[in-house]
Design an enzyme around this catalytic site. Structure first.
Site, PDB file in Angstrom:
ATOM      1  N   GLY A 151       0.822  -1.208   0.000  1.00  0.00           N
ATOM      2  CA  GLY A 151       0.000   0.000   0.000  1.00  0.00           C
ATOM      3  C   GLY A 151       0.848   1.245   0.000  1.00  0.00           C
ATOM      4  N   PRO A 196       2.519   4.868   1.048  1.00  0.00           N
ATOM      5  CA  PRO A 196       3.132   5.255   2.320  1.00  0.00           C
ATOM      6  C   PRO A 196       2.115   5.901   3.259  1.00  0.00           C
ATOM      7  CG  PRO A 196       4.393   6.108   0.472  1.00  0.00           C
ATOM      8  CD  PRO A 196       3.143   5.533  -0.102  1.00  0.00           C
ATOM      9  N   GLY A 197       2.238   5.596   4.514  1.00  0.00           N
ATOM     10  CA  GLY A 197       1.418   6.277   5.514  1.00  0.00           C
ATOM     11  C   GLY A 197       0.031   5.707   5.713  1.00  0.00           C
ATOM     12  N   GLY A 220      -0.582   2.890   7.169  1.00  0.00           N
ATOM     13  CA  GLY A 220      -0.639   2.133   8.412  1.00  0.00           C
ATOM     14  C   GLY A 220      -0.114   0.716   8.315  1.00  0.00           C
ATOM     15  N   LYS A 221       0.810   0.465   7.396  1.00  0.00           N
ATOM     16  CA  LYS A 221       1.350  -0.888   7.252  1.00  0.00           C
ATOM     17  C   LYS A 221       2.179  -1.272   8.471  1.00  0.00           C
ATOM     18  CE  LYS A 221       3.306   0.188   3.333  1.00  0.00           C
ATOM     19  NZ  LYS A 221       2.741   1.545   3.204  1.00  0.00           N
ATOM     20  N   HIS A 260     -17.379   8.473 -14.019  1.00  0.00           N
ATOM     21  CA  HIS A 260     -16.717   7.451 -14.825  1.00  0.00           C
ATOM     22  C   HIS A 260     -16.951   6.067 -14.215  1.00  0.00           C
ATOM     23  CE1 HIS A 260     -13.169   5.936 -17.243  1.00  0.00           C
ATOM     24  NE2 HIS A 260     -13.225   5.026 -16.277  1.00  0.00           N
ATOM     25  N   GLU A 261     -16.689   5.966 -12.915  1.00  0.00           N
ATOM     26  CA  GLU A 261     -16.859   4.666 -12.257  1.00  0.00           C
ATOM     27  C   GLU A 261     -18.323   4.256 -12.231  1.00  0.00           C
ATOM     28  OE1 GLU A 261     -14.416   2.803 -11.756  1.00  0.00           O
ATOM     29  OE2 GLU A 261     -12.885   4.345 -12.054  1.00  0.00           O
ATOM     30  N   HIS A 294     -19.164   2.577 -15.460  1.00  0.00           N
ATOM     31  CA  HIS A 294     -18.768   1.156 -15.476  1.00  0.00           C
ATOM     32  C   HIS A 294     -19.792   0.320 -14.735  1.00  0.00           C
ATOM     33  CE1 HIS A 294     -14.863   1.584 -17.253  1.00  0.00           C
ATOM     34  NE2 HIS A 294     -14.325   2.276 -16.248  1.00  0.00           N
ATOM     35  N   ASP A 302      -8.903   1.570 -19.813  1.00  0.00           N
ATOM     36  CA  ASP A 302     -10.112   0.859 -20.231  1.00  0.00           C
ATOM     37  C   ASP A 302     -10.073   0.600 -21.729  1.00  0.00           C
ATOM     38  OD1 ASP A 302     -10.974   1.216 -17.649  1.00  0.00           O
ATOM     39  OD2 ASP A 302     -12.178   2.986 -18.116  1.00  0.00           O
TER      40      ASP A 302
END
Ligand code: ADP
Ligand code: MG
Ligand code: ZN
Length: 653
Positions: free
Chosen positions: A244, A246-247, A249-250, A466-467, A470, A543
């Protein structure tokens, strides 16, 4: 000085054998210029050293006055200017004062213990008359034996320069050795690697990454009850990779896993393994795993895995031996331990694309957990966690703060809470107000905008519709996979939003209609943009590539075009052995004219589908507006919310 410790890493030929102070310039390997400040700097240091030594000699070992001719010296005795002469093998020194006086800084300015009066110095000639002359003139003269000044001499000509060298060397080693690495203890682990017990972080301390948490709950269970799994014969995963931006929360999540399971936590950053000397990183990996095995059950967390795990394939020009060895050692260690031993390796990266594929193979980091940017609800939850530590004005509306921070990650939000608290203190207030938060957001946004991490409101609107395009096309295309989630939270790597479709069943075969349906869904994004905004954006590029690809395959591979019905135009050749991409090579076995037909047919097919898709959306313009607006507000819509908005989808399973 002791020898460089080798513990059997098998790279003796490159091992620096050093007797005496080992100078890094003669080291066996050039440091990575970017990493260590560069070779260039070493040369600067040498220059400083040489100049420093010369100055040192000049100031401390030479008398200040230049030597004068012997004849002049004699004249000065005759004229009575010189009252006293000090004689050594190399110099005669004449003083204007008859008596020795104590120098203000004894021993420094005139190391021979002389007075600070005017001094004349000359190189003695073998002149027997000089003594007679001095007797005549009443000049007192005496010889100084070297013995008398040995200590000072020694200090000035030997001890100080060596000390000087030593400190420079230490300084360099410090820089090269990556903060505190001493060349003598190279290869051993430094304090960083100590296991942390009693981790206080728990899952409730991490918010907004629920999917990642769900997956890690299982890891905690592996650590707590390994028997439950092994009794059935199940294999416990060895490695879990947190992926993921940065930042997000890994690191925090990894700690929470250790905290929840109540096991010790070893943490190292990938960069810690990358060292100047070949073999050191590998030795560190070995050491880390040795310690971890002794402490099991425990978690080994390797932050920034990409620092060592970069793909070896892309190494043009030989690549980096050191990193490669470190990576190999890591792979060896991961294969070596028994999954039942209660050792689980977590790693984090924000560049999964550059990782060596070997790391992702079964038995290594075969589980990958996406730790993505939080959506609106997630951001509010994160703000709540961090706001617990500060005194809030009861008026503060954290939901509003969350709404004003699209695209922010956990670290940014923690920063905002802190920033707001500081502003309150600066303003002399007892509690943090909404205004403090607003100001803190403004400050942070400016910083993030420079890093290109904030999308503008206009862009968010475009992405939302846009989403939605879809998703709606998918919902109204018979046979299409149901929409699982729509989101406009920028997803890790490049995508500004995404629509997730979950296949109902595994597909080995696809019908012509299904392929066309896929093309439709892909085109839905751009069609919606055109309908709502009457203009199109670059956001659909990916797409379009995919849609074109499907169309091309339908024509060339699946024999689904009008002219070449049931004809495969490409021949499948054998795949290239061991190539990076396992794509088989295709031979084109058709004429230019056919190529032209294919191109035209693709264009025609895509155009027809696009017109149809636009029609579908036009008929449901109200839904497009409704879902789009909801998505813009909530940032993510799950399957239930989406279905609720559009009523039961027509698409039957
Ligand atoms: P990463 O390792 O992904 O770069 P970190 O775990 O180091 O991010 O996060 C830095 C800090 O930001 C954490 O210590 C925590 O205070 C805050 N933070 C980040 N993500 C979250 C989250 N999901 N929930 C709560 N706090 C978070
Ligand atoms: Mg981190
Ligand atoms: Zn799209």
């Amino acid at each position: 000085m002791s020898d460089y410790q080798n513990d059997g890493s098998g790279n003796d030929k490159k091992k620096p054998k050093n007797s005496g102070p080992q100078f890094p310039f003669g080291g066996p390997k050039l440091p990575d210029p970017k990493k260590f400040g560069g070779w260039r700097f070493s040369i600067v240091y040498i220059l400083i050293l040489v100049v420093g030594m010369s100055l040192f000699n000049y100031v401390f070992l030479n008398k200040v006055n230049p030597t004068i001719d012997f004849s002049e010296f004699k004249n000065k005795i005759v004229s009575g200017e010189i009252k006293r002469v000090e004689m050594t093998d190399s110099y005669f020194t004449g003083y204007t004062a008859a008596q020795k006086t104590v120098a203000p800084t004894p021993g420094l300015r005139n190391p021979y213990g002389s007075s600070p009066d005017a001094i004349f110095r000359t190189v003695p000639l073998n002149d027997p008359d000089i003594i007679k002359l001095m007797d005549e003139k009443g000049v007192s003269y005496y010889a100084v034996s070297r013995e008398g000044s040995t200590v000072l001499n020694l200090i000035f000509s030997w001890v100080l320069p060596i000390a000087f060298f030593f400190f420079i060397w230490r300084f360099l080693m410090k820089r090269l050795g990556n903060m505190g690495g001493n060349v003598l203890s190279v290869g051993q682990n430094r304090a960083v690697i100590v296991a942390e017990g009693d981790i206080v972080t728990r899952f409730p301390d991490v918010a907004g990454v629920d999917e990642a948490k769900d997956e890690l709950v299982e890891v905690v269970d592996f650590l707590k009850n390994p028997k439950k799994y092994t009794d059935i014969g199940g294999k416990i995963p060895k490695g879990v990779l947190l992926v993921g931006p940065p930042g997000t929360g890994k690191t925090l999540l990894a700690r929470a896993v250790a905290g929840e399971a109540g096991v010790s936590f070893f943490r190292m950053s990938g960069a810690d393994f990358v060292e100047m000397f070949v073999g050191v990183g590998a030795a560190r990996v070995r050491d880390l795993f040795k310690q971890a095995r002794e402490k099991a059950p425990c978690i080994v967390f390797i932050d920034e895995l990409d620092a060592i795990g970069k793909s070896r394939l892309n190494n043009i020009a030989g690549g980096n031996d050191e990193r490669e060895q470190t990576l190999n050692q890591l792979l060896v260690e991961m294969d070596g331990f028994d999954a039942t031993s209660g050792l689980i390796i977590l790693a984090a990266t924000n560049r999964p694309d550059v990782l060596d594929p070997a790391l992702l193979r079964p038995g290594r980091f075969d589980r990958q957990v996406l730790v993505d940017r939080p959506d609106l609800k997630g951001r509010e939850a994160i703000l709540r966690i961090h706001a617990k530590a500060v005194k809030l004005d009861p008026q503060v509306d954290l939901a509003a703060v969350a709404r004003g921070t699209p695209g922010f990650v956990g670290a940014d939000l923690a920063n905002i809470v802190n920033e707001a608290a500081l502003l309150a203190v600066r303003g002399g207030r007892q509690v943090v107000s909404q205004k403090d938060f607003e100001e803190a957001i403004e400050k942070t946004v400016a910083g993030l905008e420079q890093k290109n991490r904030i999308i503008s409101d206009d862009e968010r609107r475009i992405v939302a519709f846009h989403e939605t395009g879809h998703a709606l096309v998918a919902a109204f295309t018979p046979g299409s996979d149901p929409v699982q989630k729509i989101s406009i939270v920028p997803r890790g790597f490049g995508a500004l939003g995404y629509t997730l479709q979950m296949p109902v069943e595994d597909r080995y075969l696809m019908t012509e209609d299904e392929l066309l349906g896929k093309i439709d869904v892909l085109l839905g994004g751009r069609a919606a943009e055109e309908l709502v905004f009457s203009r199109i954006s670059t956001g659909a590029a990916n797409d379009l590539t995919k849609a074109t690809d499907i169309a091309r395959k339908m024509i060339t591979d699946y024999g689904m075009s009008a002219r070449f019905k049931n004809v495969a135009l490409t021949q499948r050749g054998a795949g290239m052995m061991g190539g990076a991409a396992q794509e088989p090579m295709f031979h084109r076995e058709y004429s230019e004219a056919t190529q032209q037909y294919i191109d035209e047919e693709i264009a025609r097919m895509v155009e027809t589908r696009y017109a149809g898709v636009k029609d579908t959306l036009k008929q449901r313009r109200d839904l497009l507006d409704l879902v789009g607006a909801q998505l813009l507000e909530k940032e993510t819509l799950d399957e239930k919310e989406f279905k609720g908005l559009i009523g039961q989808p027509v698409a039957a399973v």
